[in-house]
Motif scaffolding. Structure first.
Motif, PDB file in Angstrom:
ATOM      1  N   SER A  45       0.815  -1.222   0.000  1.00  0.00           N
ATOM      2  CA  SER A  45       0.000   0.000   0.000  1.00  0.00           C
ATOM      3  C   SER A  45       0.851   1.277   0.000  1.00  0.00           C
ATOM      4  N   LYS A  46       2.009   1.244   0.670  1.00  0.00           N
ATOM      5  CA  LYS A  46       2.879   2.432   0.663  1.00  0.00           C
ATOM      6  C   LYS A  46       3.473   2.661  -0.729  1.00  0.00           C
ATOM      7  N   LEU A  47       3.783   1.554  -1.397  1.00  0.00           N
ATOM      8  CA  LEU A  47       4.312   1.635  -2.768  1.00  0.00           C
ATOM      9  C   LEU A  47       3.266   2.256  -3.696  1.00  0.00           C
ATOM     10  N   LEU A  48       2.015   1.875  -3.521  1.00  0.00           N
ATOM     11  CA  LEU A  48       0.929   2.440  -4.344  1.00  0.00           C
ATOM     12  C   LEU A  48       0.846   3.957  -4.156  1.00  0.00           C
ATOM     13  N   GLY A  49       1.034   4.409  -2.934  1.00  0.00           N
ATOM     14  CA  GLY A  49       1.015   5.851  -2.650  1.00  0.00           C
ATOM     15  C   GLY A  49       2.111   6.585  -3.395  1.00  0.00           C
ATOM     16  N   ARG A  50       3.296   6.018  -3.393  1.00  0.00           N
ATOM     17  CA  ARG A  50       4.434   6.650  -4.084  1.00  0.00           C
ATOM     18  C   ARG A  50       4.218   6.669  -5.598  1.00  0.00           C
ATOM     19  N   LEU A  51       3.686   5.573  -6.121  1.00  0.00           N
ATOM     20  CA  LEU A  51       3.519   5.459  -7.576  1.00  0.00           C
ATOM     21  C   LEU A  51       2.416   6.368  -8.118  1.00  0.00           C
ATOM     22  N   TYR A  52       1.306   6.465  -7.375  1.00  0.00           N
ATOM     23  CA  TYR A  52       0.116   7.098  -7.948  1.00  0.00           C
ATOM     24  C   TYR A  52      -0.327   8.399  -7.269  1.00  0.00           C
ATOM     25  N   TYR A  53       0.272   8.744  -6.139  1.00  0.00           N
ATOM     26  CA  TYR A  53      -0.221   9.931  -5.416  1.00  0.00           C
ATOM     27  C   TYR A  53       0.888  10.909  -5.029  1.00  0.00           C
ATOM     28  N   TYR A  54       1.963  10.967  -5.822  1.00  0.00           N
ATOM     29  CA  TYR A  54       2.996  11.968  -5.559  1.00  0.00           C
ATOM     30  C   TYR A  54       2.532  13.318  -6.097  1.00  0.00           C
ATOM     31  N   ASP A  55       2.599  14.344  -5.243  1.00  0.00           N
ATOM     32  CA  ASP A  55       2.030  15.649  -5.616  1.00  0.00           C
ATOM     33  C   ASP A  55       3.086  16.719  -5.898  1.00  0.00           C
ATOM     34  N   ASN A  57       5.664  17.463  -3.904  1.00  0.00           N
ATOM     35  CA  ASN A  57       6.283  17.896  -2.650  1.00  0.00           C
ATOM     36  C   ASN A  57       7.727  17.401  -2.589  1.00  0.00           C
ATOM     37  N   LEU A  58       8.664  18.285  -2.241  1.00  0.00           N
ATOM     38  CA  LEU A  58      10.078  17.910  -2.249  1.00  0.00           C
ATOM     39  C   LEU A  58      10.552  17.322  -0.914  1.00  0.00           C
ATOM     40  N   THR A  59       9.689  17.314   0.094  1.00  0.00           N
ATOM     41  CA  THR A  59      10.106  16.792   1.408  1.00  0.00           C
ATOM     42  C   THR A  59       9.419  15.481   1.784  1.00  0.00           C
ATOM     43  N   LYS A  60       8.271  15.206   1.145  1.00  0.00           N
ATOM     44  CA  LYS A  60       7.535  13.979   1.477  1.00  0.00           C
ATOM     45  C   LYS A  60       7.168  13.197   0.222  1.00  0.00           C
ATOM     46  N   PRO A  61       7.404  11.863   0.215  1.00  0.00           N
ATOM     47  CA  PRO A  61       6.984  11.067  -0.952  1.00  0.00           C
ATOM     48  C   PRO A  61       5.470  10.917  -1.007  1.00  0.00           C
ATOM     49  N   GLY A  62       4.976  10.443  -2.155  1.00  0.00           N
ATOM     50  CA  GLY A  62       3.533  10.251  -2.311  1.00  0.00           C
ATOM     51  C   GLY A  62       2.974   9.257  -1.304  1.00  0.00           C
ATOM     52  N   LYS A  63       1.729   9.482  -0.915  1.00  0.00           N
ATOM     53  CA  LYS A  63       1.089   8.628   0.092  1.00  0.00           C
ATOM     54  C   LYS A  63      -0.387   8.495  -0.247  1.00  0.00           C
ATOM     55  N   LEU A  64      -0.944   7.316  -0.044  1.00  0.00           N
ATOM     56  CA  LEU A  64      -2.374   7.152  -0.313  1.00  0.00           C
ATOM     57  C   LEU A  64      -3.165   8.065   0.608  1.00  0.00           C
ATOM     58  N   PHE A 198      14.592   9.374  -1.582  1.00  0.00           N
ATOM     59  CA  PHE A 198      13.647  10.428  -1.977  1.00  0.00           C
ATOM     60  C   PHE A 198      14.267  11.811  -1.821  1.00  0.00           C
ATOM     61  N   LEU A 199      14.972  12.066  -0.731  1.00  0.00           N
ATOM     62  CA  LEU A 199      15.553  13.393  -0.494  1.00  0.00           C
ATOM     63  C   LEU A 199      16.652  13.717  -1.500  1.00  0.00           C
ATOM     64  N   ASP A 200      17.294  12.688  -2.066  1.00  0.00           N
ATOM     65  CA  ASP A 200      18.336  12.917  -3.069  1.00  0.00           C
ATOM     66  C   ASP A 200      17.738  13.205  -4.448  1.00  0.00           C
ATOM     67  N   ASP A 201      16.651  12.525  -4.761  1.00  0.00           N
ATOM     68  CA  ASP A 201      15.993  12.735  -6.061  1.00  0.00           C
ATOM     69  C   ASP A 201      14.510  12.332  -5.936  1.00  0.00           C
ATOM     70  N   PRO A 202      13.632  13.316  -5.682  1.00  0.00           N
ATOM     71  CA  PRO A 202      12.205  13.009  -5.432  1.00  0.00           C
ATOM     72  C   PRO A 202      11.527  12.255  -6.572  1.00  0.00           C
ATOM     73  N   TYR A 203      11.983  12.464  -7.808  1.00  0.00           N
ATOM     74  CA  TYR A 203      11.286  11.856  -8.942  1.00  0.00           C
ATOM     75  C   TYR A 203      11.765  10.436  -9.230  1.00  0.00           C
ATOM     76  N   PHE A 204      13.082  10.259  -9.276  1.00  0.00           N
ATOM     77  CA  PHE A 204      13.609   8.937  -9.633  1.00  0.00           C
ATOM     78  C   PHE A 204      13.724   7.990  -8.433  1.00  0.00           C
ATOM     79  N   SER A 205      13.364   8.490  -7.229  1.00  0.00           N
ATOM     80  CA  SER A 205      13.371   7.598  -6.055  1.00  0.00           C
ATOM     81  C   SER A 205      12.225   6.575  -6.153  1.00  0.00           C
ATOM     82  N   THR A 206      11.197   6.906  -6.944  1.00  0.00           N
ATOM     83  CA  THR A 206      10.118   5.940  -7.206  1.00  0.00           C
ATOM     84  C   THR A 206      10.444   5.238  -8.523  1.00  0.00           C
ATOM     85  N   GLU A 207      11.030   4.057  -8.397  1.00  0.00           N
ATOM     86  CA  GLU A 207      11.463   3.318  -9.582  1.00  0.00           C
ATOM     87  C   GLU A 207      10.255   2.937 -10.439  1.00  0.00           C
TER      88      GLU A 207
END
Length: 527
Positions: A45-55, A57-64, A198-207
């Motif tokens: 479920s946490k992976l789903l948040g990162r994949l589909y609900y990243y908004d 934000n540069l400090t927090k990864p996506g979350k359901l 995530f803090l190093d690269d917010p976009y590519f941290s979600t493979e």
């Protein structure tokens, strides 16, 4: 009367044979699938948040979002509750075997479909996932009353509790595999496609490849169901259903004679008398008089237990980072977070959850269902209260393993306690005509409690807020304490035939005073 019927007597007194082991494996694989499907969603479920609900934000990864998270996790529970009631009723109306294969077909097809998506956006993916997980839960729900009833009606009276508990213990194996499969797959993909933190690269941290991982994890839930289907279809109808409900003494004697490898007399006349004496329905005053209190007891204890049990299982992914058992989400990539969450789940399941189930199998015929349930509820209350009151102290870096030990012990006593016994007791307390339905009602009451855990308690833990988690632990400690007192509504069933327990044999059924006398007069049962 019933104890004198040859086919029932043969079942009650049969020595443990290969067919008992086969029945445990066939019914148990259903529970393996059930647990895997219901609990693997926590690891993804946490992976789903990162994949589909990243908004962005540069400090927090996506979350359901809270409502989406609750729905993704809770929708299978809604399906399970519905499936329990429908298949439980069908199991009494049409026969256990006739609907037993259908539950596996639903589980296998919907597990595969859960990994598919009709669209690319978050809404399309989540809608597809929730739709198929509801029907997956519907199939899973059917397995509860049918597996419990089939095992109780196949077993002999000396080891019946251990056999039913062994079927349920496969749930523990399923929970372990949910963590293990998620851990192995995320590690394989992590080694091949490792992304930055995530803090190093917010976009590519979600493979991007992570989108395959959660789908494969969910789809693998179909495998045990597919492997078990053939053997489930080959099982004969239970002798008790064929004899007592269908009234076919000859068929029952033939079926059970074949599996027991002995010759059994048919006795059609005795069965006709027996059927006439046990025709009352679920809504009748006769049922209320004989079994009303026990049904209230099995419903309330399962309801209260599942609030705590599912809250703990479904919210552990939120508690692990707070306790330092996994890294904080911004410090890791998506696949690394899934790997760490799965690893922590696997360790807690292996050392806390899994042993408790098998302790119940080992001791249920010695200690008894009633005492194990009381002990389990009491110990869960104690450990949860300690975790709640001392949460600030325990989350300190130096004490996190003390918290992990207390958390694991709570799981241990849930399973060497009410999580197992609430499954066993409804399969024994009620008459053959209504056994599957009453087990289904009790189990559905449990799933209503699980939904409170999924939709209610999770709101306290999802943000990792220390005060909210503390509050949740204390609330759960008190629900377990209420479960302790509700246990006094049920009674001990060990060492007696199903017909003697339910009063189908013309006796009074389960009577507390009668049980006290039996315990005093037969001390060898407690040895």
């Amino acid at each position: 009367m019933a104890s004198n019927i040859a086919v029932l007597s043969a079942l009650d007194n049969a020595r443990t044979q290969w067919y008992h082991v086969t029945a445990i494996i066939i019914a148990g694989m259903g529970f393996f699938t059930d647990a895997y499907d219901l609990f693997c969603i926590s690891s993804v479920s946490k992976l789903l948040g990162r994949l589909y609900y990243y908004d962005g934000n540069l400090t927090k990864p996506g979350k359901l979002p809270h409502n989406v998270n609750n729905f993704v996790i809770g929708v299978a529970l809604v399906g399970t509750l519905t499936g329990q009631l429908v298949f439980g009723w069908l199991g009494d109306k049409l026969g256990r075997k006739k609907v037993y294969g259908l539950t596996l077909v639903l589980m296998a097809s919907c597990a595969i479909c859960s990994g598919l998506s009709f669209g690319y956006g978050p809404k399309a993916v989540m809608t597809t996932l929730c739709f198929f997980r509801f029907w997956l839960g519907f199939g899973i729900g059917g397995d509860y009353p049918l597996s419990a009833t089939i095992m109780s009606e196949y077993a002999n009276k000396k080891t019946r509790g251990a056999f039913i508990a062994a079927v349920f213990a496969m749930q523990g194996v399923g929970i372990i595999f949910a963590g293990l499969v998620s851990m192995i797959l995320s590690k394989i993909f992590l080694d091949a496609y490792k992304g930055p933190a995530f803090l190093d690269d917010p976009y590519f941290s979600t493979e991007p490849e992570a989108d395959y991982v959660w789908r494969i994890v969910l789809m693998l839930g179909a495998l045990p169901a597919i492997l078990t289907f053939y053997w489930r279809m080959k099982m004969p109808e239970t002798g008790r259903y064929t004899a007592l409900i269908e009234g076919n003494a000859k068929q029952a004697a033939s079926d059970m004679g074949r599996v027991l490898d002995i010759e059994i007399q048919a006795e059609q006349e005795k069965l006709a008398q027996f059927k006439a004496a046990n025709e009352y329905s679920l809504m009748s005053s006769e049922f209320v008089k004989r079994h009303g209190r026990h049904l209230i007891g099995t419903m309330t204890t399962w309801f209260l237990l599942d609030i705590a049990f599912y809250s703990q299982n479904l919210t552990q992914k939120d508690i692990f980072p707070t306790m330092g058992l996994t890294n904080e989400p911004p410090n890791v990539s998506a696949l690394r977070e899934m790997f760490e969450t799965s690893r922590a789940m696997f360790v807690v399941a292996l050392f806390g959850t899994f042993p408790g189930y098998w302790f119940t199998v080992a001791f249920i015929e010695r200690i008894g269902r009633f005492r194990i349930q009381l002990m389990g509820f009491f110990m869960m209350s104690v450990f949860m209260l300690i975790m709640g009151i001392k949460y600030d102290y325990l989350r300190n870096e130096n004490h996190k393993w003390a918290f992990a030990a207390l958390y694991g012990l709570t799981f241990f006593f849930a399973n060497f306690g009410p999580n197992s016994t609430t499954f066993v007791l409804p399969a024994e307390l009620f008459p053959t005509r209504l056994r599957s339905t009453c087990h289904a009602i009790s189990a559905a009451s449990g799933k209503a409690g699980a939904m409170i855990g999924a939709f209610g308690v999770q709101n306290y833990t999802q943000d990792g807020n220390v005060h909210k988690i503390k509050k949740a632990m204390i609330i759960l400690a008190f629900t377990n304490l209420i479960g302790f007192f509700c246990t006094f509504l049920v009674t001990e069933t060990k060492g007696r035939s199903l017909e003697e327990i339910s009063g189908e044999d013309g006796g009074d059924g389960v009577d507390e005073t009668q049980m006290t006398k039996q315990t005093v007069n037969r001390p060898e049962q407690w040895e």
